[in-house]
Design an enzyme around this catalytic site. Structure first.
Site, PDB file in Angstrom:
ATOM      1  N   ARG A  98       0.769  -1.245   0.000  1.00 44.73           N
ATOM      2  CA  ARG A  98       0.000   0.000   0.000  1.00 44.73           C
ATOM      3  C   ARG A  98       0.795   1.288   0.000  1.00 44.73           C
ATOM      4  NH1 ARG A  98      -3.821  -1.309   4.921  1.00 44.73           N
ATOM      5  NH2 ARG A  98      -1.886  -2.355   5.481  1.00 44.73           N
ATOM      6  N   ARG A 101      -5.503  -1.422  -6.518  1.00 46.28           N
ATOM      7  CA  ARG A 101      -6.292  -1.906  -5.381  1.00 46.28           C
ATOM      8  C   ARG A 101      -7.654  -1.195  -5.294  1.00 46.28           C
ATOM      9  NH1 ARG A 101      -8.972  -3.445  -1.748  1.00 46.28           N
ATOM     10  NH2 ARG A 101      -8.332  -3.969   0.374  1.00 46.28           N
TER      11      ARG A 101
HETATM   12  O1  CP3 Z   1       5.860  -8.932   0.901  1.00 45.27           O
HETATM   13  C1  CP3 Z   1       5.127  -8.668  -0.073  1.00 45.27           C
HETATM   14  O2  CP3 Z   1       5.085  -7.576  -0.642  1.00 45.27           O
HETATM   15  C2  CP3 Z   1       4.290  -9.796  -0.646  1.00 45.27           C
HETATM   16  C3  CP3 Z   1       2.942  -9.820  -0.245  1.00 45.27           C
HETATM   17  C4  CP3 Z   1       2.531 -10.124   1.193  1.00 45.27           C
HETATM   18  C5  CP3 Z   1       1.296  -9.648   1.715  1.00 45.27           C
HETATM   19  N1  CP3 Z   1       1.110 -10.223   2.942  1.00 45.27           N
HETATM   20  C6  CP3 Z   1       0.392  -8.736   1.008  1.00 45.27           C
HETATM   21  C7  CP3 Z   1      -0.671  -8.028   1.757  1.00 45.27           C
HETATM   22  C8  CP3 Z   1       3.123 -10.931   2.171  1.00 45.27           C
HETATM   23  C9  CP3 Z   1       4.468 -11.646   2.163  1.00 45.27           C
HETATM   24  C10 CP3 Z   1       2.199 -10.989   3.258  1.00 45.27           C
HETATM   25  C11 CP3 Z   1       2.458 -11.792   4.459  1.00 45.27           C
HETATM   26  C12 CP3 Z   1       1.569 -11.682   5.612  1.00 45.27           C
HETATM   27  N2  CP3 Z   1       0.213 -11.481   5.624  1.00 45.27           N
HETATM   28  C13 CP3 Z   1       1.996 -11.848   6.957  1.00 45.27           C
HETATM   29  C14 CP3 Z   1       3.388 -12.195   7.412  1.00 45.27           C
HETATM   30  C15 CP3 Z   1       4.324 -11.058   7.343  1.00 45.27           C
HETATM   31  C16 CP3 Z   1       4.082  -9.933   8.301  1.00 45.27           C
HETATM   32  O3  CP3 Z   1       3.966  -8.816   7.819  1.00 45.27           O
HETATM   33  O4  CP3 Z   1       4.029 -10.168   9.504  1.00 45.27           O
HETATM   34  C17 CP3 Z   1       0.866 -11.666   7.778  1.00 45.27           C
HETATM   35  C18 CP3 Z   1       0.841 -11.731   9.292  1.00 45.27           C
HETATM   36  C19 CP3 Z   1      -0.255 -11.462   6.922  1.00 45.27           C
HETATM   37  C20 CP3 Z   1      -1.674 -11.277   7.308  1.00 45.27           C
HETATM   38  C21 CP3 Z   1      -2.208  -9.990   6.810  1.00 45.27           C
HETATM   39  N3  CP3 Z   1      -2.620  -9.750   5.513  1.00 45.27           N
HETATM   40  C22 CP3 Z   1      -2.388  -8.796   7.542  1.00 45.27           C
HETATM   41  C23 CP3 Z   1      -2.056  -8.631   9.001  1.00 45.27           C
HETATM   42  C24 CP3 Z   1      -2.927  -7.851   6.649  1.00 45.27           C
HETATM   43  C25 CP3 Z   1      -3.453  -6.449   6.921  1.00 45.27           C
HETATM   44  C26 CP3 Z   1      -2.517  -5.511   7.426  1.00 45.27           C
HETATM   45  C27 CP3 Z   1      -1.382  -5.168   6.505  1.00 45.27           C
HETATM   46  O5  CP3 Z   1      -0.231  -5.350   6.911  1.00 45.27           O
HETATM   47  O6  CP3 Z   1      -1.612  -4.697   5.390  1.00 45.27           O
HETATM   48  C28 CP3 Z   1      -3.028  -8.458   5.384  1.00 45.27           C
HETATM   49  C29 CP3 Z   1      -3.464  -7.841   4.123  1.00 45.27           C
HETATM   50  C30 CP3 Z   1      -2.385  -7.583   3.125  1.00 45.27           C
HETATM   51  N4  CP3 Z   1      -1.483  -8.541   2.738  1.00 45.27           N
HETATM   52  C31 CP3 Z   1      -2.158  -6.402   2.368  1.00 45.27           C
HETATM   53  C32 CP3 Z   1      -1.092  -6.682   1.500  1.00 45.27           C
HETATM   54  C33 CP3 Z   1      -0.502  -5.780   0.467  1.00 45.27           C
HETATM   55  C34 CP3 Z   1      -2.964  -5.118   2.449  1.00 45.27           C
HETATM   56  C35 CP3 Z   1      -4.257  -5.339   1.798  1.00 45.27           C
HETATM   57  C36 CP3 Z   1      -4.843  -4.104   1.170  1.00 45.27           C
HETATM   58  O7  CP3 Z   1      -4.386  -3.714   0.098  1.00 45.27           O
HETATM   59  O8  CP3 Z   1      -5.809  -3.593   1.748  1.00 45.27           O
END
Ligand code: CP3
Length: 346
Positions: free
Chosen positions: A29, A38
Site C-alpha cells: 500500500r 487496489r
Molecule cells: O511482501 C510482499 O510484498 C508480498 C505480499 C505479502 C502480503 N502479505 C500482502 C498483503 C506478504 C508476504 C504478506 C504476508 C503476511 N500477511 C503476513 C506475514 C508477514 C508480516 O507482515 O508479519 C501476515 C501476518 C499477513 C496477514 C495480513 N494480511 C495482515 C495482518 C494484513 C493487513 C494488514 C497489513 O499489513 O496490510 C493483510 C493484508 C495484506 N497482505 C495487504 C497486502 C498488500 C494489504 C491489503 C490491502 O491492500 O488492503
C-alpha cells in the site's frame, strides 16, 4: 541466471560484490501504483487474478529497484482454500467470520485438494517469471503453521492472543492436529511454488514473538523443522523469519539457508551467536524510513557495520514496510545499501 544473482548467492553465503536488498511487504500500500490497482479490485480478487498479482509483484522492481521480487499474495490464502471465509477489512486487517474454536471445526476443514485450489498462485508465479524475464529472482512464501493457526483460531489480529493461547493450553491435542494439518499443506504448497518457478521461499512466523521459548519449541519450531526437512527445494534457498525470538541457536539447526532477524537484535550479535552457519536477512527498523535522509543513510551503514565484512548478508527491514512510508525514502534506502555495502565485500 538467477542462481548467479546477488540475492541467491548471498542466501547461500557465497561471495557477492555488494549486499543485495529487498523489502518485506514491498508489494503493497505504500506504493501509489499499488493503490491505483487496489482501488479497482478487492484484495482477494487481486490475489486470485494472476495478471494483477504479477503486475503488483513487479512494481517494486521497477520503482524501488530491489534485488529480489516477492510474489504478491497473502499467508491467509491457505486457510481460505481450506474453506474459511476471509475478508480483508480496511481498518482492521484480515478477518475470518467463523474462527476455529473446537476439535470438530478442525475436522470440518477441507484439507483435500488445498494446493489444487491454490493453483491461481502457481499461475501468478509463472506469469511473474515471464514479466521479470530474469531481471531478479522471485521469492515465494508461506506463513508458519503457528502464525496461520493464530489467525484461524483468533479470527483476526489480536492484542494478547488469549484465544489461541487458551486453545493450545486447554486443547493441546486439537492444536497439534491443526498445526500438523497446516504443516503438511505448507510443504505441498511451497513445493508447488518452487516447481512453478519460485527461486527461493520464505516462511513467515510473525507470531513467534508471543510464545515463551519452550512453547515456541513445542507449537512452532517443531513444525517449521518438519517443513524444512520435507521441502523439495531443488537448490532454492529457504529463509525462516521468526519474529521476536529470544535465541537463534535452535533456528540455526534448521535445514534452511537463511534466517530473518527483526530490528530488536544486533545482526552482528546474531551472526556470532550462530557462528556464521546461516545467511542472515535484515534488519533495519521499518520506521527509520520515516526519518530524514541522513538518518536513513546512517542506519543503513550501522546495520552493514554490525553484520561486518564477508558473505551471507541479505539486507532487509526487520519487518514489513509500513503503508505510510514515503516512496522517495524507500528508493533512497535501496540506493544507500547498494552504494555503502560494496566496501564490506572483498
Ligand atoms: O511482501 C510482499 O510484498 C508480498 C505480499 C505479502 C502480503 N502479505 C500482502 C498483503 C506478504 C508476504 C504478506 C504476508 C503476511 N500477511 C503476513 C506475514 C508477514 C508480516 O507482515 O508479519 C501476515 C501476518 C499477513 C496477514 C495480513 N494480511 C495482515 C495482518 C494484513 C493487513 C494488514 C497489513 O499489513 O496490510 C493483510 C493484508 C495484506 N497482505 C495487504 C497486502 C498488500 C494489504 C491489503 C490491502 O491492500 O488492503
Amino acid at each position: 541466471m538467477n542462481e548467479n544473482s546477488l540475492f541467491i548467492r548471498a542466501c547461500k553465503r557465497q561471495e557477492t560484490e555488494r549486499t543485495p536488498v529487498w523489502i518485506m511487504r514491498q508489494a503493497g500500500r505504500y506504493l501509489p501504483e499499488y493503490r491505483a490497482i487496489r482501488e479497482k479490485h478487492d484484495f482477494l480478487t487481486m490475489c486470485k487474478t494472476p495478471e494483477l498479482a504479477s503486475e503488483v509483484t513487479v512494481q517494486p522492481i521497477d520503482i524501488i529497484k530491489t534485488d529480489a521480487a516477492i510474489l504478491f499474495s497473502d499467508i491467509l490464502v491457505i486457510p481460505e482454500a481450506m474453506g474459511m471465509n476471509l475478508d480483508i477489512i480496511e481498518s482492521q486487517g484480515p478477518v475470518f467470520d467463523s474462527p476455529i474454536r473446537s476439535a470438530k471445526a478442525i475436522e470440518n476443514l477441507n484439507i483435500e485438494g488445498v494446493v489444487e485450489r491454490l493453483n491461481y498462485v502457481m499461475e501468478a508465479v509463472k506469469m511473474t517469471k515471464e514479466k521479470l524475464a530474469g531481471r531478479v529472482p522471485l521469492i515465494g512464501f508461506s506463513g508458519s503453521p503457528w502464525t496461520l493457526a493464530c489467525y484461524m483460531v483468533e479470527g483476526k489480529g489480536s492484542k494478547n492472543f488469549d484465544i489461541i493461547k487458551s486453545f493450545i493450553y486447554n486443547e493441546p491435542a486439537a492444536a497439534h492436529r491443526l498445526l500438523q494439518i497446516l504443516a503438511d499443506s505448507i510443504i505441498e504448497y511451497l513445493n508447488a511454488k518452487i516447481r512453478a518457478g519460485c527461486d527461493a521461499v520464505q516462511i513467515f512466523d510473525t507470531w513467534a514473538s508471543i510464545l515463551s521459548p519452550s512453547d515456541f519449541e513445542e507449537f512452532s519450531l517443531k513444525y517449521i523443522r518438519y517443513i524444512c526437512e520435507n521441502l523439495e527445494t531443488g537448490g532454492a534457498p529457504v529463509i525462516v523469519f521468526a519474529k521476536g525470538v529470544s535465541s537463534y541457536a535452535k533456528l540455526a539447526e534448521l535445514k534452511c539457508d537463511s534466517l530473518g532477524v527483526d530490528w530488536t537484535k544486533e545482526i552482528g550479535t546474531v551472526r556470532k551467536e550462530i557462528n556464521g552457519t546461516k545467511a542472515l536477512q535484515g534488519n533495519m527498523d521499518p520506521t527509520v524510513l520515516f526519518a530524514p535522509k541522513q538518518k536513513i543513510r546512517e542506519e543503513t551503514e550501522r546495520v552493514l557495520e554490525s553484520y561486518g565484512t564477508g558473505a551471507g548478508h541479505v539486507f532487509n527491514l526487520g519487518h514489513g514496510i509500513l503503508p505510510k512510508t514515503p516512496v522517495e525514502n524507500t528508493q533512497y534506502f535501496v540506493e544507500c545499501v547498494k552504494e555503502l555495502s560494496a566496501k564490506y565485500h572483498a
